[in-house]
Design a protein around this motif. Structure first.
Motif, PDB file in Angstrom:
ATOM      1  N   ASN A 174       0.833  -1.205   0.000  1.00  0.00           N
ATOM      2  CA  ASN A 174       0.000   0.000   0.000  1.00  0.00           C
ATOM      3  C   ASN A 174       0.868   1.256   0.000  1.00  0.00           C
ATOM      4  OD1 ASN A 174      -2.515  -1.205  -0.108  1.00  0.00           O
ATOM      5  ND2 ASN A 174      -2.908  -1.057   2.078  1.00  0.00           N
ATOM      6  N   ALA A 175       1.938   1.235   0.789  1.00  0.00           N
ATOM      7  CA  ALA A 175       2.833   2.396   0.845  1.00  0.00           C
ATOM      8  C   ALA A 175       3.499   2.641  -0.507  1.00  0.00           C
ATOM      9  CB  ALA A 175       3.887   2.195   1.926  1.00  0.00           C
ATOM     10  N   PHE A 176       3.900   1.573  -1.202  1.00  0.00           N
ATOM     11  CA  PHE A 176       4.525   1.741  -2.517  1.00  0.00           C
ATOM     12  C   PHE A 176       3.555   2.389  -3.496  1.00  0.00           C
ATOM     13  CE2 PHE A 176       7.322  -2.268  -1.657  1.00  0.00           C
ATOM     14  CZ  PHE A 176       8.022  -1.564  -0.699  1.00  0.00           C
ATOM     15  N   VAL A 177       2.282   2.015  -3.427  1.00  0.00           N
ATOM     16  CA  VAL A 177       1.280   2.619  -4.313  1.00  0.00           C
ATOM     17  C   VAL A 177       1.076   4.086  -3.938  1.00  0.00           C
ATOM     18  CG1 VAL A 177      -1.158   2.574  -5.000  1.00  0.00           C
ATOM     19  CG2 VAL A 177       0.134   0.427  -4.803  1.00  0.00           C
ATOM     20  N   ARG A 178       0.966   4.373  -2.656  1.00  0.00           N
ATOM     21  CA  ARG A 178       0.758   5.762  -2.232  1.00  0.00           C
ATOM     22  C   ARG A 178       1.932   6.662  -2.622  1.00  0.00           C
ATOM     23  NH1 ARG A 178      -1.139   3.186   2.730  1.00  0.00           N
ATOM     24  NH2 ARG A 178       0.856   3.734   3.730  1.00  0.00           N
ATOM     25  N   HIS A 179       3.121   6.086  -2.736  1.00  0.00           N
ATOM     26  CA  HIS A 179       4.315   6.855  -3.108  1.00  0.00           C
ATOM     27  C   HIS A 179       4.785   6.475  -4.519  1.00  0.00           C
ATOM     28  CE1 HIS A 179       5.034   8.720   0.850  1.00  0.00           C
ATOM     29  NE2 HIS A 179       4.509   7.603   1.330  1.00  0.00           N
ATOM     30  N   ALA A 180       3.834   6.234  -5.392  1.00  0.00           N
ATOM     31  CA  ALA A 180       4.169   5.783  -6.742  1.00  0.00           C
ATOM     32  C   ALA A 180       4.951   6.823  -7.532  1.00  0.00           C
ATOM     33  CB  ALA A 180       2.892   5.412  -7.500  1.00  0.00           C
ATOM     34  N   ASP A 181       4.871   8.084  -7.150  1.00  0.00           N
ATOM     35  CA  ASP A 181       5.624   9.123  -7.836  1.00  0.00           C
ATOM     36  C   ASP A 181       7.104   9.112  -7.465  1.00  0.00           C
ATOM     37  OD1 ASP A 181       4.768   9.869  -5.272  1.00  0.00           O
ATOM     38  OD2 ASP A 181       4.952  12.010  -5.715  1.00  0.00           O
ATOM     39  N   ALA A 182       7.464   8.410  -6.400  1.00  0.00           N
ATOM     40  CA  ALA A 182       8.858   8.362  -5.966  1.00  0.00           C
ATOM     41  C   ALA A 182       9.457   6.966  -6.059  1.00  0.00           C
ATOM     42  CB  ALA A 182       8.977   8.867  -4.526  1.00  0.00           C
ATOM     43  N   ILE A 183       8.703   5.944  -5.662  1.00  0.00           N
ATOM     44  CA  ILE A 183       9.211   4.566  -5.655  1.00  0.00           C
ATOM     45  C   ILE A 183       8.940   3.941  -7.020  1.00  0.00           C
ATOM     46  CG2 ILE A 183       9.068   2.295  -4.577  1.00  0.00           C
ATOM     47  CD1 ILE A 183       8.141   3.685  -2.016  1.00  0.00           C
ATOM     48  N   LYS A 184      10.010   3.643  -7.727  1.00  0.00           N
ATOM     49  CA  LYS A 184       9.883   3.108  -9.080  1.00  0.00           C
ATOM     50  C   LYS A 184      10.486   1.711  -9.234  1.00  0.00           C
ATOM     51  CE  LYS A 184       7.776   6.705 -10.757  1.00  0.00           C
ATOM     52  NZ  LYS A 184       6.360   6.607 -11.223  1.00  0.00           N
ATOM     53  N   LEU A 185      11.042   1.190  -8.159  1.00  0.00           N
ATOM     54  CA  LEU A 185      11.631  -0.140  -8.178  1.00  0.00           C
ATOM     55  C   LEU A 185      11.593  -0.658  -6.747  1.00  0.00           C
ATOM     56  CD1 LEU A 185      13.359  -2.174  -9.983  1.00  0.00           C
ATOM     57  CD2 LEU A 185      15.363  -1.036  -9.059  1.00  0.00           C
ATOM     58  N   ALA A 186      11.220  -1.929  -6.579  1.00  0.00           N
ATOM     59  CA  ALA A 186      11.209  -2.528  -5.245  1.00  0.00           C
ATOM     60  C   ALA A 186      11.385  -4.030  -5.377  1.00  0.00           C
ATOM     61  CB  ALA A 186       9.915  -2.203  -4.496  1.00  0.00           C
ATOM     62  N   ASN A 187      12.002  -4.620  -4.357  1.00  0.00           N
ATOM     63  CA  ASN A 187      12.306  -6.052  -4.401  1.00  0.00           C
ATOM     64  C   ASN A 187      12.047  -6.691  -3.050  1.00  0.00           C
ATOM     65  OD1 ASN A 187      14.382  -4.485  -6.223  1.00  0.00           O
ATOM     66  ND2 ASN A 187      14.043  -6.460  -7.182  1.00  0.00           N
ATOM     67  N   MET A 188      11.025  -7.543  -2.992  1.00  0.00           N
ATOM     68  CA  MET A 188      10.832  -8.343  -1.789  1.00  0.00           C
ATOM     69  C   MET A 188      12.011  -9.288  -1.625  1.00  0.00           C
ATOM     70  SD  MET A 188       7.949 -11.254  -0.906  1.00  0.00           S
ATOM     71  CE  MET A 188       6.647 -10.299  -0.127  1.00  0.00           C
ATOM     72  N   ALA A 189      12.485  -9.403  -0.386  1.00  0.00           N
ATOM     73  CA  ALA A 189      13.589 -10.311  -0.098  1.00  0.00           C
ATOM     74  C   ALA A 189      13.068 -11.440   0.798  1.00  0.00           C
ATOM     75  CB  ALA A 189      14.700  -9.546   0.622  1.00  0.00           C
ATOM     76  N   GLN A 190      13.219 -12.682   0.360  1.00  0.00           N
ATOM     77  CA  GLN A 190      13.698 -13.146  -0.928  1.00  0.00           C
ATOM     78  C   GLN A 190      12.617 -14.019  -1.580  1.00  0.00           C
ATOM     79  OE1 GLN A 190      17.658 -14.792  -0.667  1.00  0.00           O
ATOM     80  NE2 GLN A 190      18.349 -13.144   0.635  1.00  0.00           N
ATOM     81  N   LEU A 191      12.912 -14.646  -2.704  1.00  0.00           N
ATOM     82  CA  LEU A 191      11.867 -15.277  -3.489  1.00  0.00           C
ATOM     83  C   LEU A 191      11.527 -16.703  -3.057  1.00  0.00           C
ATOM     84  CD1 LEU A 191       9.978 -15.020  -5.912  1.00  0.00           C
ATOM     85  CD2 LEU A 191      11.884 -15.597  -7.415  1.00  0.00           C
ATOM     86  N   VAL A 192      12.536 -17.492  -2.683  1.00  0.00           N
ATOM     87  CA  VAL A 192      12.313 -18.909  -2.376  1.00  0.00           C
ATOM     88  C   VAL A 192      13.071 -19.285  -1.094  1.00  0.00           C
ATOM     89  CG1 VAL A 192      12.475 -21.290  -3.221  1.00  0.00           C
ATOM     90  CG2 VAL A 192      12.113 -19.413  -4.843  1.00  0.00           C
ATOM     91  N   ASN A 193      12.365 -19.907  -0.165  1.00  0.00           N
ATOM     92  CA  ASN A 193      12.897 -20.578   1.037  1.00  0.00           C
ATOM     93  C   ASN A 193      13.456 -19.664   2.132  1.00  0.00           C
ATOM     94  OD1 ASN A 193      12.213 -23.195   0.232  1.00  0.00           O
ATOM     95  ND2 ASN A 193      14.154 -23.513  -0.809  1.00  0.00           N
ATOM     96  N   VAL A 194      14.105 -18.579   1.801  1.00  0.00           N
ATOM     97  CA  VAL A 194      14.698 -17.691   2.801  1.00  0.00           C
ATOM     98  C   VAL A 194      13.818 -16.447   2.925  1.00  0.00           C
ATOM     99  CG1 VAL A 194      16.742 -16.374   3.462  1.00  0.00           C
ATOM    100  CG2 VAL A 194      16.990 -18.552   2.226  1.00  0.00           C
ATOM    101  N   ILE A 195      13.143 -16.287   4.065  1.00  0.00           N
ATOM    102  CA  ILE A 195      12.139 -15.228   4.252  1.00  0.00           C
ATOM    103  C   ILE A 195      11.390 -14.985   2.944  1.00  0.00           C
ATOM    104  CG2 ILE A 195      13.134 -14.117   6.296  1.00  0.00           C
ATOM    105  CD1 ILE A 195      14.376 -11.996   4.447  1.00  0.00           C
ATOM    106  N   ALA A 196      10.696 -16.007   2.480  1.00  0.00           N
ATOM    107  CA  ALA A 196      10.231 -16.045   1.096  1.00  0.00           C
ATOM    108  C   ALA A 196       8.759 -16.424   0.981  1.00  0.00           C
ATOM    109  CB  ALA A 196      11.065 -17.049   0.304  1.00  0.00           C
ATOM    110  N   PRO A 197       8.117 -16.001  -0.114  1.00  0.00           N
ATOM    111  CA  PRO A 197       6.723 -16.388  -0.344  1.00  0.00           C
ATOM    112  C   PRO A 197       6.548 -17.824  -0.831  1.00  0.00           C
ATOM    113  CG  PRO A 197       7.492 -14.990  -2.123  1.00  0.00           C
ATOM    114  CD  PRO A 197       8.586 -15.013  -1.095  1.00  0.00           C
ATOM    115  N   ILE A 198       7.625 -18.433  -1.325  1.00  0.00           N
ATOM    116  CA  ILE A 198       7.579 -19.804  -1.842  1.00  0.00           C
ATOM    117  C   ILE A 198       8.521 -20.659  -1.001  1.00  0.00           C
ATOM    118  CG2 ILE A 198       8.012 -21.284  -3.842  1.00  0.00           C
ATOM    119  CD1 ILE A 198       7.599 -18.708  -5.582  1.00  0.00           C
ATOM    120  N   HIS A 199       8.036 -21.793  -0.519  1.00  0.00           N
ATOM    121  CA  HIS A 199       8.845 -22.651   0.347  1.00  0.00           C
ATOM    122  C   HIS A 199       8.824 -24.083  -0.190  1.00  0.00           C
ATOM    123  CE1 HIS A 199      10.956 -23.230   4.180  1.00  0.00           C
ATOM    124  NE2 HIS A 199      10.455 -24.447   4.138  1.00  0.00           N
TER     125      HIS A 199
END
Length: 484
Positions: free
Chosen positions: A319-344
């Motif tokens: 939600n914060a990234f959307v509210r600040h869409a004029d400033a935040i143009k790149l973002a990366n969730m850390a991380q993708l698999v197994n380590v603090i990740a959405p896929i396990h």
């Protein structure tokens, strides 16, 4: 009770799809045993796990950052190219292990092409050299008859990779980092790195290393970096992790205030940085590491499991990234698999963590333009941030569909929250869509064979303007309404 006012004319800026990016690092089972598992019956002939590839494709990840993270501060990319069996096994100092180098630049690019994402490479400004960074850009993007471009061709890749996004080191401000430098030294060196990298390929975009802690020292670091690099870098990279540090549900749910304060601080520093730019250039924000930590201690046998309240915190970041869409143009969730990740994964299967669902919802269903909405709700009390609204929100607009997406998080632990939505410009069609992510309890988790939290989609009747939807307790919802 809560209200939110939406208006398709109150536009913040275009939402860059790159805010939904992700990150893979040579850390525990993120790459080896995660996306890349040679010899597994679940892997293809290249070593990529087919089930993991399918899960990543369902997220439609726009860009992936690699190889670190802390790992990059002692990583030498030449170790990870050429015949795999001839690559050196080396001590890996950041995470105190051994790196086989069987997954390197060519495998990373191959992986990115397979899942349909843009590569984002971080160069070694720890114990690396300027020449090494320059040569890496040439290896990836060179088109002339030159040594490193030819080395790529020799390794079987005739066409340049055209890697657009590059980061100038990772968290160099950390005193424990390999190659730690004070801000002035880092900024001066990063400027020289940036020069040679852009001389090789003028079309690349560079992220300068910003803060990863939210304190006065790191804000000063950001000031120095922005002042020195405003004319040559394109982004200021910042990092942030949140978690249930206080063992209190409502203190955790107030993390949105912490996120908001950090973003506004970075924006302020960037605004001042315009005065140090000969061209009046304003850097964009690359929030290229963010996530929540597990909300239970490491002694828990299911430590690497996220809860529903963790998913709510992920929703607050988005939600914060959307509210600040004029400033935040790149973002990366850390991380993708197994380590603090959405896929396990394990050796036989995978499951989707609770935090997978808000990321997928925003990526697939948000509009292309962020809207400046106004909302109000009752509040809860916190020690760290005072009064905080139960409702957290953002809105977006998809002009070609005449669709407004209203992102809503009900942070009340036990009570449903009626939210009145009022559209202030144009008529509404009488039907819409409702997406919900919820569960029986804030600490419910997913696991192998247990999908306690998932995304549910259903038709929504819109009987009038304004109209009211009731959000379940501890839930994430997206309401899609159509102008007509």
């Amino acid at each position: 009770m809560a209200t939110i006012l939406v208006d398709s004319r109150r536009q913040i800026d275009a939402i860059d799809p790159n805010i939904y990016g992700n990150f893979i690092e040579h850390l525990r089972r993120c790459i080896y045993g995660g996306i890349y598992e040679e010899g597994s019956p679940l892997s293809d002939e290249r070593g990529f796990r087919r089930d993991v590839l399918a899960a990543i494709k369902s997220l439609k990840v726009p860009n992936i950052r690699w190889p670190g993270g802390n790992f990059v501060s002692a990583y030498h990319w030449m170790d990870g190219i050429g015949p795999k069996d001839e690559r050196p096994r080396k001590m890996e100092l950041a995470w105190n292990t051994v790196e086989s180098n069987r997954f390197g630049t060519d495998e990373f690019i191959q992986f990115c092409r397979e899942v349909g994402t843009e590569p984002y490479i971080c160069v070694n400004m720890g114990n690396g050299t300027m020449d090494e960074a320059q040569h890496w850009v040439e290896y990836c993007n060179g088109v002339e008859d030159t040594y490193y471009a030819n080395l790529r061709r020799k390794n079987g890749h005739d066409e340049p990779y055209r890697v657009k996004y590059w980061a100038l080191g990772n968290e160099v401000s950390g005193h424990w980092k390999i190659g730690h430098k004070p801000a002035e030294e880092y900024a001066a060196l990063a400027y020289e790195y940036a020069k040679v990298m852009k001389l090789v390929d003028k079309n690349i975009e560079l992220a300068a290393c910003g803060s990863f802690e939210q304190n006065a020292s790191d804000m000063k670091w950001n000031q120095v970096v922005v002042e020195k690099l405003a004319d040559i870098a394109d982004y200021l990279a910042i990092h942030m992790y949140v978690g249930d540090w206080y063992g209190s549900y409502y203190e955790y749910m107030a993390a949105s205030e912490h996120i908001e304060k950090f973003i506004r601080s970075a924006r302020g520093i960037i605004d001042v940085g315009v005065y140090y730019s000969e061209e009046g250039k304003k850097l964009k924000i690359a929030f290229d590491e963010w996530n929540v930590m597990y909300s239970h201690d490491s002694e828990n046998p299911r430590h690497e499991r996220y809860t529903l309240q963790d998913a709510l915190a992920v929703g607050m970041f988005l939600n914060a990234f959307v509210r600040h869409a004029d400033a935040i143009k790149l973002a990366n969730m850390a991380q993708l698999v197994n380590v603090i990740a959405p896929i396990h994964t394990n050796t036989e299967e995978l499951f989707l963590q609770t935090i997978f669902w808000p990321l997928q919802l925003h990526t697939l269903e948000n509009g292309t333009i962020a809207l400046n909405a106004h909302w109000e709700s009752d509040c809860f009390e916190t020690e760290q941030h005072g009064k905080v609204p139960y409702l957290d929100a953002s809105t977006s607009y998809q002009p070609d569909l005449g669709r407004i997406s209203v992102n809503l998080i009900n942070r009340h632990r036990t009570d449903a929250l009626p939210v009145t939505i009022e559209n202030q410009h144009g008529n509404l069609k009488n039907n819409g869509l409702l997406f919900e992510i919820t569960g029986a309890d804030p600490i419910v988790m997913n696991d192998f064979g247990e999908e306690n939290v998932k995304l549910v989609k259903r038709e929504l009747e819109v009987p009038s303007n304004p109209f009211t939807v009731t959000l379940p307790p501890h839930s994430i919802s997206m309401v899609q309404i159509y102008l007509g």
